[in-house]
Design an enzyme around this catalytic site. Structure first.
Site, PDB file in Angstrom:
ATOM      1  N   ASP A  27     -93.535 -78.768  -2.069  1.00 28.47           N
ATOM      2  CA  ASP A  27     -93.841 -78.272  -3.409  1.00 28.47           C
ATOM      3  C   ASP A  27     -92.523 -78.183  -4.197  1.00 28.47           C
ATOM      4  OD1 ASP A  27     -95.007 -77.036  -5.574  1.00 28.47           O
ATOM      5  OD2 ASP A  27     -95.288 -75.109  -4.608  1.00 28.47           O
ATOM      6  N   ARG A  36    -107.117 -71.993   6.726  1.00 24.37           N
ATOM      7  CA  ARG A  36    -106.427 -73.067   7.443  1.00 24.37           C
ATOM      8  C   ARG A  36    -107.387 -74.013   8.152  1.00 24.37           C
ATOM      9  NH1 ARG A  36    -100.883 -72.189   7.663  1.00 24.37           N
ATOM     10  NH2 ARG A  36    -100.234 -70.023   7.825  1.00 24.37           N
ATOM     11  N   ARG A  93     -96.680 -72.922  10.217  1.00 32.30           N
ATOM     12  CA  ARG A  93     -97.855 -73.241  10.976  1.00 32.30           C
ATOM     13  C   ARG A  93     -98.704 -74.324  10.340  1.00 32.30           C
ATOM     14  NH1 ARG A  93     -99.884 -67.281  11.230  1.00 32.30           N
ATOM     15  NH2 ARG A  93     -98.162 -67.013   9.801  1.00 32.30           N
ATOM     16  N   GLY A  94     -98.420 -74.578   9.056  1.00 30.00           N
ATOM     17  CA  GLY A  94     -99.284 -75.457   8.272  1.00 30.00           C
ATOM     18  C   GLY A  94     -99.439 -76.878   8.770  1.00 30.00           C
ATOM     19  N   LEU A 121     -88.488 -77.963   2.864  1.00 30.16           N
ATOM     20  CA  LEU A 121     -88.117 -79.204   3.554  1.00 30.16           C
ATOM     21  C   LEU A 121     -86.598 -79.413   3.507  1.00 30.16           C
ATOM     22  CD1 LEU A 121     -89.318 -81.562   5.125  1.00 30.16           C
ATOM     23  CD2 LEU A 121     -89.353 -82.868   3.012  1.00 30.16           C
ATOM     24  N   GLU A 173     -94.297 -82.346   8.149  1.00 28.02           N
ATOM     25  CA  GLU A 173     -94.541 -81.145   7.340  1.00 28.02           C
ATOM     26  C   GLU A 173     -95.866 -81.289   6.589  1.00 28.02           C
ATOM     27  OE1 GLU A 173     -94.466 -78.249   6.821  1.00 28.02           O
ATOM     28  OE2 GLU A 173     -93.057 -77.496   5.325  1.00 28.02           O
ATOM     29  N   GLY A 202     -89.703 -78.006  -2.791  1.00 30.03           N
ATOM     30  CA  GLY A 202     -88.773 -78.791  -1.983  1.00 30.03           C
ATOM     31  C   GLY A 202     -87.794 -77.949  -1.183  1.00 30.03           C
TER      32      GLY A 202
HETATM   33  P1  IMP Z   1     -91.706 -75.481  -1.044  1.00 28.91           P
HETATM   34  O1  IMP Z   1     -90.551 -74.839  -0.347  1.00 28.91           O
HETATM   35  O2  IMP Z   1     -91.982 -74.872  -2.389  1.00 28.91           O
HETATM   36  O3  IMP Z   1     -91.631 -76.986  -1.096  1.00 28.91           O
HETATM   37  O4  IMP Z   1     -93.003 -75.087  -0.270  1.00 28.91           O
HETATM   38  C1  IMP Z   1     -93.271 -75.584   0.944  1.00 28.91           C
HETATM   39  C2  IMP Z   1     -94.133 -74.640   1.737  1.00 28.91           C
HETATM   40  O5  IMP Z   1     -94.943 -73.812   0.897  1.00 28.91           O
HETATM   41  C3  IMP Z   1     -95.071 -75.457   2.541  1.00 28.91           C
HETATM   42  O6  IMP Z   1     -94.552 -75.603   3.833  1.00 28.91           O
HETATM   43  C4  IMP Z   1     -96.338 -74.649   2.525  1.00 28.91           C
HETATM   44  O7  IMP Z   1     -96.337 -73.778   3.625  1.00 28.91           O
HETATM   45  C5  IMP Z   1     -96.283 -73.834   1.266  1.00 28.91           C
HETATM   46  N1  IMP Z   1     -97.077 -74.420   0.167  1.00 28.91           N
HETATM   47  C6  IMP Z   1     -96.639 -75.045  -0.941  1.00 28.91           C
HETATM   48  N2  IMP Z   1     -97.638 -75.446  -1.733  1.00 28.91           N
HETATM   49  C7  IMP Z   1     -98.766 -75.078  -1.098  1.00 28.91           C
HETATM   50  C8  IMP Z   1    -100.165 -75.223  -1.394  1.00 28.91           C
HETATM   51  O8  IMP Z   1    -100.598 -75.812  -2.403  1.00 28.91           O
HETATM   52  N3  IMP Z   1    -101.026 -74.692  -0.487  1.00 28.91           N
HETATM   53  C9  IMP Z   1    -100.613 -74.066   0.639  1.00 28.91           C
HETATM   54  N4  IMP Z   1     -99.330 -73.931   0.968  1.00 28.91           N
HETATM   55  C10 IMP Z   1     -98.408 -74.421   0.102  1.00 28.91           C
HETATM   56 MG    MG Z   2     -95.472 -74.860   5.579  1.00 29.79          MG
END
Ligand code: IMP
Ligand code: MG
Length: 269
Positions: free
Chosen positions: A196, A258, A136-137, A201, A192, A198
């Protein structure tokens, strides 16, 4: 929202009343403990924001119930009451509490979204393009980007879940709404909120590629480098952030914050 602040202010007033009563009864030990609890609660109230209070609503009600009982006419303040007060205030004020520091202002986000739209406009043929937002972000970002692009574009949504209520990725990513999507031969512009580790994505990119699009372009608002674990295709990004947990403009912590217009970093107090 305001009502929890009011309840806690009432609780403080009742606690002061109890303290005065104990002093009159020359029960200095209990009065002193109440004084400590008052200080603790005052400190908590200074730091907690509305969201924190809503989150702790049940405990606030439990505290009020005890206070109501011991401030009834003729009530005797037993050791047991003191224990319950101590326990409930301890639980209520237990960390972590976060304070929000603004990192990227609404106006800066707006400017950057405009620039991104300018860059993307030259790359996409609207009749072949599908903008794909990640629930939803990314909603706020996607909508603002669509408006700035100002082209007759279609969009759809995919849902990715990897986060619980914690601040770190669980690593495992689940995709939803995938059956509804028609990506074949499209130019897919994947939007997106934040990358973070990765993993999220990467999972989406891999899925999109299985659908044989003509092209995939990725655009993320925040490229967070702190904990990258896998290499992932990021064609455009809004801001590069070294570290910190961000909220606002669609980003959440346990589904909260949010709707903040700015992007803030949550810092423990
Ligand atoms: P990843 O899989 O660790 O890259 O995280 C990606 C998902 O984690 C993003 O789509 C966000 O929903 C959530 N996320 C990562 N870092 C943050 C943050 O600093 N604040 C809020 N949501 C985060
Ligand atoms: Mg997200």
């Amino acid at each position: 929202m305001d009502s929890y602040v009011n309840l806690l202010e009432n609780a403080l007033a009742l606690l002061s009343w109890v303290q005065v009563r104990l002093l009159k009864l020359v029960d200095h030990k209990k009065a002193e403990l109440i004084g400590k609890l008052i200080a603790k609660l005052e400190e908590f109230l200074k730091q907690a924001d509305d969201m924190e209070l809503i989150h702790r609503g049940e405990k606030i009600h439990a505290l009020m119930a005890i206070l109501q009982e011991i401030t009834k006419e003729g009530a005797i303040i037993e050791n047991q009451h003191m224990e319950s007060l101590k326990d409930v205030i301890q639980e209520l004020t237990r960390g972590p509490l976060y304070k929000r520091r603004t990192l990227i202002r609404e106006s800066e986000i707006k400017e950057r979204v405009k620039e991104l739209a300018r860059l993307l406009r030259d790359e996409i043929n609207p009749s072949k393009t599908l903008v794909l937002g990640v629930l939803r972000g990314s909603i706020f970002f996607m909508v603002d980007l669509l408006r700035e692009l100002n082209m007759p574009l279609r969009f759809d949504l995919i849902e990715a879940k990897s986060y619980g209520d914690k601040m770190h990725s669980s690593g495992e990513v689940k995709l939803h709404r995938v059956e509804e999507l028609d990506l074949k031969d499209k130019i897919v512009l994947l939007v997106e909120d934040i990358v973070d580790t990765g993993h999220t994505l990467k999972a989406i990119v891999e899925f999109v590629k299985t659908q044989k699009p003509e092209r995939l372009i990725t655009c993320v608002l925040i490229n967070k480098l702190e904990r990258r674990e896998v290499d992932v295709q990021i064609d455009y990004f809004g801001f590069r952030i070294e570290e910190g947990f961000l909220v606002g403009y669609g980003l959440d912590y346990a589904d909260r914050y949010r709707c903040l217009p700015d992007i803030c970093v949550l810092e423990p107090v």
